[in-house]
Design an enzyme around this catalytic site. Structure first.
Site, PDB file in Angstrom:
ATOM      1  N   ASP A 174       0.024   0.579   0.429  1.00 41.15           N
ATOM      2  CA  ASP A 174      -0.332   1.994   0.501  1.00 41.15           C
ATOM      3  C   ASP A 174      -0.846   2.211   1.917  1.00 41.15           C
ATOM      4  OD1 ASP A 174      -1.536   4.466   0.412  1.00 41.15           O
ATOM      5  OD2 ASP A 174      -2.959   3.980  -1.194  1.00 41.15           O
ATOM      6  N   LYS A 228      -1.500   8.317  10.753  1.00 41.77           N
ATOM      7  CA  LYS A 228      -0.437   8.754   9.836  1.00 41.77           C
ATOM      8  C   LYS A 228      -0.079  10.228  10.069  1.00 41.77           C
ATOM      9  CE  LYS A 228       0.487   8.689   4.847  1.00 41.77           C
ATOM     10  NZ  LYS A 228      -0.038   8.193   3.574  1.00 41.77           N
ATOM     11  N   GLU A 277       4.393   8.356  -2.804  1.00 38.71           N
ATOM     12  CA  GLU A 277       3.062   7.995  -3.327  1.00 38.71           C
ATOM     13  C   GLU A 277       2.864   8.447  -4.776  1.00 38.71           C
ATOM     14  OE1 GLU A 277       0.529   9.619  -0.307  1.00 38.71           O
ATOM     15  OE2 GLU A 277       1.138   8.085   1.128  1.00 38.71           O
ATOM     16  N   ASP A 298      -4.230  14.220  -6.439  1.00 34.88           N
ATOM     17  CA  ASP A 298      -4.699  13.229  -5.461  1.00 34.88           C
ATOM     18  C   ASP A 298      -5.722  13.877  -4.520  1.00 34.88           C
ATOM     19  OD1 ASP A 298      -5.049  11.463  -3.382  1.00 34.88           O
ATOM     20  OD2 ASP A 298      -2.924  11.059  -3.060  1.00 34.88           O
TER      21      ASP A 298
END
Ligand code: AMP
Length: 622
Positions: A25, A87, A185, A207
């Site tokens: 992850d 990211k 994800e 999330d």
């Protein structure tokens, strides 16, 4: 006694041989690595027992690179060389980054492609920086598993486009990892809960991390997870809850505006208190500020709920939107998976349960669930699982096609097609003697090139000169399991080939993808009309071109009057094309066809005569 399994000669892998596969992850704030051991998916820890690796990379004075907690500790003392949240820059150009003023790094705009960051170790791309994080996780896994890794599954947000996915894959390769697959994800989270074992269902993945909120709606049908909708808020997360507590402390303890050091100390306290109150009813906040003043106050869980009520409801707006986008109602949802540390807060769980009228799934650690799912998928992909199982497939988020005459898009792979996929379509040349063809690859749902996103262009050269429409060019699209596209164009008679692997340097944001989809739904009728008009113009152009060529070649077959009549219709058709009135163009095409009918017949006779010249018609077998 243990039974030994013996592999047949020539078999590449003995049946008992367990291949080492990991799931990663690669998060904005923290990253994790997991593997399946003795049938259980487990997150691997470093030598100090830490599972989370802060996604922070520091280029140090001594030329070394540190990653994780030690890099994070130097963030305020060496901000320019300590890169966090990289990211956010993957597959992005400088113009894609909303606001660079608050970011301490020195960005380099290279003109094309991804933004670069200047560090004391030289100019680094987000791919290189991410590769350091992946390298660190790879070495952790190798140490823990005691062997060489066969491959890794790496997770990416569902809304990541081609450029961001390609950048992630490049980073993994740079880190020496064999990427088995990139996995969305939310899909990984669903896999961790074993939802892929159900035959079908619709699942919501909620999330809430430290700084971002993502909501995804997945439909599972026949082993395929389809992302129905994604939404979220890239500036909403656990940090905002800390900030509410911090402001409450300032007011409650009647503190003046604080210096940077005290602010940091109290924000850290606020975070600790928030996490404590997920399990306890009261927290004592005690801290000595730099001026010697003692802060000593109590915060109850009840008060925290009151302070953060608006933040909790704020997550429900994107949730509603995602439901609306997927044309679903709350009753259609079969399960809700909670991901991200901030979903440990009971008020979040209660709000989600109340909204969906069912309890969310919370028994897995919400920080680890994505990595755990990735590990399960990696384990299956290297063939460790013997059951005929888990071939997880993702779908393509936006249609792919090429530009055809008139600025139109011919769709080759439709949106939501299951990956991997290959599709081909034949095209032909537009002009007599055309020896090259330009292939323009587009992504989007609209009919016109100008409304879609351009991914790449390339040229096929060396087509043998033929009459318009005679050449046959096969354009093949292939999208691999990670959503990466390669396109080949091949002229069928000669076999000349040109190809491209699409690696776009700029990406689409989540909002852009959503907007492209929305506008395609809303504007479908308008698009149909535009397409009909463009097609009429293409037909008209083709006719004008063909008649002009015929006049040049066989004009002697026409009388002066006939030539004048045809030319008048040619001019009239050219004028109507400029009017953008489809019906007028169609009738003008008919008029030109009518005016040139006799000419066409005479040309036909002439060519038949030429073909049979000198031959005895009686001897011809027709
Ligand atoms: P993530 O980005 O998923 O690692 O989530 C980090 C966020 O989760 C931070 O804001 C943490 O403070 C928050 N968090 C972690 N554990 C808890 C907890 N027990 N209660 C409330 N928030 C938590």
């Amino acid at each position: 006694m243990a039974l030994l399994q013996i592999a047949e000669p020539g078999m590449s892998a003995a049946p008992h041989q367990h291949k080492l596969a990991i799931g990663i992850d690669l998060g904005t704030t923290n990253s994790l690595v997991a593997t399946v051991q003795s049938g259980m998916s487990t997150v691997l820890q470093d030598e100090h027992g830490h599972a989370l690796l802060p996604s922070v990379v520091r280029y140090k004075e001594d030329g070394n690179i540190s990653v994780g907690l030690s890099a994070q500790a130097a963030q305020s003392s060496d901000p320019k060389n300590t890169i966090s949240s990289v990211k956010r820059f993957m597959g992005r150009g400088i113009n894609d980054i909303p606001d660079t003023t608050h970011i301490p790094y020195q960005f380099r705009d290279t003109g094309v492609g991804m933004v670069q960051i200047e560090t004391r170790a030289g100019i680094k791309s987000p791919v290189e920086i991410s590769a350091e994080i992946l390298r660190s996780l790879k070495s952790r896994a190798e140490k823990a598993l005691g062997g060489e890794l066969t491959g890794a599954v790496i997770t990416v947000p569902a809304y990541f486009d081609d450029a961001q996915r390609q950048a992630t894959k490049d980073a993994a390769r740079l880190a020496g990892l064999n990427v088995l697959r990139l996995l969305n994800e939310p899909t990984a989270a669903a896999v961790a809960y074993g939802l892929d074992n159900a035959s079908e269902g619709v699942y919501v993945i909620y999330d809430l991390g430290g700084g971002t909120f993502d909501i995804s709606i997945l439909r599972l049908a026949k082993g395929i997870f389809e992302v129905l909708a994604t939404n979220g808020d890239s500036a909403l997360g656990g940090d905002d809850f800390d900030h509410r507590i911090f402001c409450w402390i300032l007011a409650e303890a009647k503190l003046p505006p604080l210096n940077q050091e005290d602010t940091r100390v109290l924000l850290t306290k606020a975070r600790e208190v928030k996490e404590w109150l997920s399990e306890n009813s009261d927290a004592q906040i005690t801290s000595v500020l730099s001026n010697g003043k003692l802060v000593n106050i109590k915060l109850s869980a009840e008060k925290l709920v009151e302070l953060t009520q608006t933040l909790v409801t704020k997550t429900l707006n994107p949730t509603r939107k995602a439901l609306r986008d997927s044309n679903l109602s709350i009753d259609d949802i079969n399960g809700i998976v909670m991901v991200g540390g901030a979903t440990r807060m009971p008020q979040i769980r209660q709000a989600v349960a109340a909204f969906f009228k069912q309890e969310p799934l919370t028994n897995l650690d919400p920080d680890k669930v994505v990595a755990l799912g990735a590990a399960i998928q990696a384990n299956a992909l290297v063939g460790n699982r013997s059951e005929n199982d888990l071939l997880l497939l993702d779908v393509i988020p936006l249609s792919l096609g090429i530009e055809t005459m008139g600025g139109l898009v011919e769709r080759i792979i439709p949106r939501n097609a299951t990956l991997p996929i290959a599709r081909a379509q034949d095209f032909t040349t537009f002009k007599d003697g055309q020896t090259a063809m330009s292939v323009h690859i587009l992504q989007g749902e609209r009919e016109l090139v100008s409304d879609c996103r351009s991914l790449a262009r390339f040229e096929l050269r060396g087509i043998p000169p033929m009459a318009a429409g005679a050449a046959r060019i096969r354009v093949a699209f292939q999208v691999d399991a990670d959503g990466l596209l390669s396109v080949t164009a091949r002229e069928q008679s000669t076999g000349v080939v040109a190809e491209i692997i699409v690696k776009p340097s700029y990406g689409l944001t989540e909002d852009e993808i959503t907007n492209m989809l929305k506008s395609s739904f809303g504007l479908a009728e308008q698009d149909k009309q535009s397409r009909a008009l463009r097609e009429a113009i293409v037909d008209a152009d083709r006719l004008i071109e063909a008649i002009n060529a015929a006049i040049l070649q066989d004009g002697h077959l026409l009388t002066a009057d006939e030539l004048t009549a045809i030319e008048a219709e040619l001019v009239s058709l050219k004028n109507t094309c400029a009017s953008n009135d489809k019906d007028k163009i169609v009738s003008s095409v008919e008029a030109l066809n009518h005016a040139s009918e006799n000419f066409a017949a005479r040309r036909m006779d002439e060519s038949v005569k030429k073909a049979f010249a000198g031959q005895d018609l009686n001897k011809l077998v027709l």
